[in-house]
Motif scaffolding. Structure first.
Motif, PDB file in Angstrom:
ATOM      1  N   ARG A  61      54.711  65.157  46.042  1.00 25.16           N
ATOM      2  CA  ARG A  61      54.119  63.891  46.483  1.00 25.16           C
ATOM      3  C   ARG A  61      52.844  64.141  47.296  1.00 25.16           C
ATOM      4  O   ARG A  61      51.849  63.446  47.125  1.00 25.16           O
ATOM      5  CB  ARG A  61      55.146  63.122  47.309  1.00 25.16           C
ATOM      6  N   LEU A  62      52.881  65.150  48.149  1.00 20.19           N
ATOM      7  CA  LEU A  62      51.707  65.505  48.938  1.00 20.19           C
ATOM      8  C   LEU A  62      50.581  66.006  48.035  1.00 20.19           C
ATOM      9  O   LEU A  62      49.420  65.633  48.194  1.00 20.19           O
ATOM     10  CB  LEU A  62      52.071  66.569  49.977  1.00 20.19           C
ATOM     11  N   ARG A  63      50.923  66.831  47.048  1.00 17.20           N
ATOM     12  CA  ARG A  63      49.927  67.359  46.125  1.00 17.20           C
ATOM     13  C   ARG A  63      49.242  66.232  45.341  1.00 17.20           C
ATOM     14  O   ARG A  63      48.023  66.192  45.213  1.00 17.20           O
ATOM     15  CB  ARG A  63      50.580  68.336  45.144  1.00 17.20           C
ATOM     16  N   ALA A  64      50.046  65.295  44.839  1.00 17.63           N
ATOM     17  CA  ALA A  64      49.487  64.193  44.048  1.00 17.63           C
ATOM     18  C   ALA A  64      48.588  63.295  44.895  1.00 17.63           C
ATOM     19  O   ALA A  64      47.492  62.916  44.458  1.00 17.63           O
ATOM     20  CB  ALA A  64      50.612  63.373  43.421  1.00 17.63           C
ATOM     21  N   SER A  65      49.019  62.967  46.102  1.00 14.10           N
ATOM     22  CA  SER A  65      48.196  62.093  46.946  1.00 14.10           C
ATOM     23  C   SER A  65      46.908  62.802  47.372  1.00 14.10           C
ATOM     24  O   SER A  65      45.847  62.178  47.428  1.00 14.10           O
ATOM     25  CB  SER A  65      48.976  61.594  48.162  1.00 14.10           C
ATOM     26  N   ALA A  66      46.976  64.100  47.628  1.00  9.63           N
ATOM     27  CA  ALA A  66      45.768  64.858  47.974  1.00  9.63           C
ATOM     28  C   ALA A  66      44.809  64.895  46.788  1.00  9.63           C
ATOM     29  O   ALA A  66      43.588  64.758  46.950  1.00  9.63           O
ATOM     30  CB  ALA A  66      46.132  66.268  48.411  1.00  9.63           C
ATOM     31  N   PRO A  83      47.894  53.806  34.371  1.00 13.99           N
ATOM     32  CA  PRO A  83      47.228  53.464  33.112  1.00 13.99           C
ATOM     33  C   PRO A  83      45.740  53.155  33.223  1.00 13.99           C
ATOM     34  O   PRO A  83      44.997  53.349  32.276  1.00 13.99           O
ATOM     35  CB  PRO A  83      47.996  52.239  32.611  1.00 13.99           C
ATOM     36  N   THR A  84      45.280  52.674  34.361  1.00 10.77           N
ATOM     37  CA  THR A  84      43.866  52.318  34.496  1.00 10.77           C
ATOM     38  C   THR A  84      43.240  53.049  35.676  1.00 10.77           C
ATOM     39  O   THR A  84      43.912  53.315  36.677  1.00 10.77           O
ATOM     40  CB  THR A  84      43.691  50.795  34.713  1.00 10.77           C
ATOM     41  N   PRO A  85      41.963  53.371  35.563  1.00 13.39           N
ATOM     42  CA  PRO A  85      41.281  54.018  36.694  1.00 13.39           C
ATOM     43  C   PRO A  85      41.239  53.086  37.901  1.00 13.39           C
ATOM     44  O   PRO A  85      41.295  51.867  37.765  1.00 13.39           O
ATOM     45  CB  PRO A  85      39.864  54.258  36.170  1.00 13.39           C
ATOM     46  N   GLY A  86      41.159  53.674  39.060  1.00 10.26           N
ATOM     47  CA  GLY A  86      41.051  52.883  40.276  1.00 10.26           C
ATOM     48  C   GLY A  86      41.404  53.726  41.478  1.00 10.26           C
ATOM     49  O   GLY A  86      41.914  54.826  41.352  1.00 10.26           O
ATOM     50  N   GLN A  87      41.126  53.199  42.638  1.00  2.02           N
ATOM     51  CA  GLN A  87      41.415  53.927  43.873  1.00  2.02           C
ATOM     52  C   GLN A  87      42.268  53.076  44.795  1.00  2.02           C
ATOM     53  O   GLN A  87      42.208  51.851  44.770  1.00  2.02           O
ATOM     54  CB  GLN A  87      40.115  54.342  44.558  1.00  2.02           C
ATOM     55  N   ASP A  88      43.092  53.759  45.555  1.00  6.64           N
ATOM     56  CA  ASP A  88      43.953  53.084  46.525  1.00  6.64           C
ATOM     57  C   ASP A  88      44.177  54.043  47.686  1.00  6.64           C
ATOM     58  O   ASP A  88      45.234  54.650  47.821  1.00  6.64           O
ATOM     59  CB  ASP A  88      45.272  52.684  45.872  1.00  6.64           C
ATOM     60  N   VAL A  93      49.310  56.816  53.086  1.00  3.81           N
ATOM     61  CA  VAL A  93      50.719  56.551  53.422  1.00  3.81           C
ATOM     62  C   VAL A  93      51.623  57.537  52.680  1.00  3.81           C
ATOM     63  O   VAL A  93      52.591  58.057  53.250  1.00  3.81           O
ATOM     64  CB  VAL A  93      51.097  55.088  53.104  1.00  3.81           C
ATOM     65  N   ASP A  94      51.334  57.828  51.416  1.00  4.31           N
ATOM     66  CA  ASP A  94      52.121  58.797  50.659  1.00  4.31           C
ATOM     67  C   ASP A  94      52.076  60.175  51.316  1.00  4.31           C
ATOM     68  O   ASP A  94      53.088  60.884  51.356  1.00  4.31           O
ATOM     69  CB  ASP A  94      51.623  58.904  49.218  1.00  4.31           C
ATOM     70  N   GLN A  95      50.920  60.549  51.845  1.00  7.25           N
ATOM     71  CA  GLN A  95      50.828  61.840  52.529  1.00  7.25           C
ATOM     72  C   GLN A  95      51.696  61.872  53.775  1.00  7.25           C
ATOM     73  O   GLN A  95      52.391  62.858  54.035  1.00  7.25           O
ATOM     74  CB  GLN A  95      49.369  62.159  52.883  1.00  7.25           C
ATOM     75  N   GLN A  96      51.666  60.802  54.543  1.00  4.96           N
ATOM     76  CA  GLN A  96      52.505  60.735  55.746  1.00  4.96           C
ATOM     77  C   GLN A  96      53.988  60.769  55.380  1.00  4.96           C
ATOM     78  O   GLN A  96      54.775  61.479  56.000  1.00  4.96           O
ATOM     79  CB  GLN A  96      52.190  59.473  56.549  1.00  4.96           C
ATOM     80  N   ALA A  97      54.363  59.991  54.370  1.00  3.10           N
ATOM     81  CA  ALA A  97      55.766  59.954  53.943  1.00  3.10           C
ATOM     82  C   ALA A  97      56.214  61.327  53.439  1.00  3.10           C
ATOM     83  O   ALA A  97      57.332  61.762  53.730  1.00  3.10           O
ATOM     84  CB  ALA A  97      55.959  58.897  52.855  1.00  3.10           C
TER      85      ALA A  97
END
Length: 100
Positions: free
Chosen positions: A19-24, A58-63, A69-73
């Motif tokens: 999860r940390l790898r993906a959010s980074a 499925p679609t490009p975008g940023q959040d 929050v995913d990194q903290q979790a």
């Protein structure tokens, strides 16, 4: 520590790491045109551990907010699993002290 307990803790640590790898990766590619964010989904296994699946949205975008929050979790999940491992090791050490 029983093999099952160790397996459960290690799978939790591995899931937090994924999860940390993906959010980074999502944050690193925030301004990459056409980049599709990664999402990690966790599932409980029959043995009580956790397995993860990484998918591209499925679609490009940023959040950015979600990724931070995913990194903290992920960090909290990692720490929680580490505490379980440390407690189990201490408990087994105490059992060995009693037996000696």
């Amino acid at each position: 520590m029983s093999t099952n307990s160790l397996s459960t803790v290690l799978s939790g640590i591995s899931a937090a790491n994924e999860r940390l790898r993906a959010s980074a990766n999502n944050i690193a590619n925030l301004n990459t045109e056409g980049y599709r964010r990664e999402r990690v989904e966790a599932q409980t296994t029959d043995s009580g551990g956790v397995s993860t699946t990484v998918t591209k949205l499925p679609t490009p975008g940023q959040d950015l907010a979600t990724d931070v929050v995913d990194q903290q979790a992920a960090a909290y999940t990692f720490i929680a699993n580490l505490k379980v491992l440390q407690t189990q090791v201490r408990a087994e050490g105490a059992l060995l002290d009693i037996r000696v």
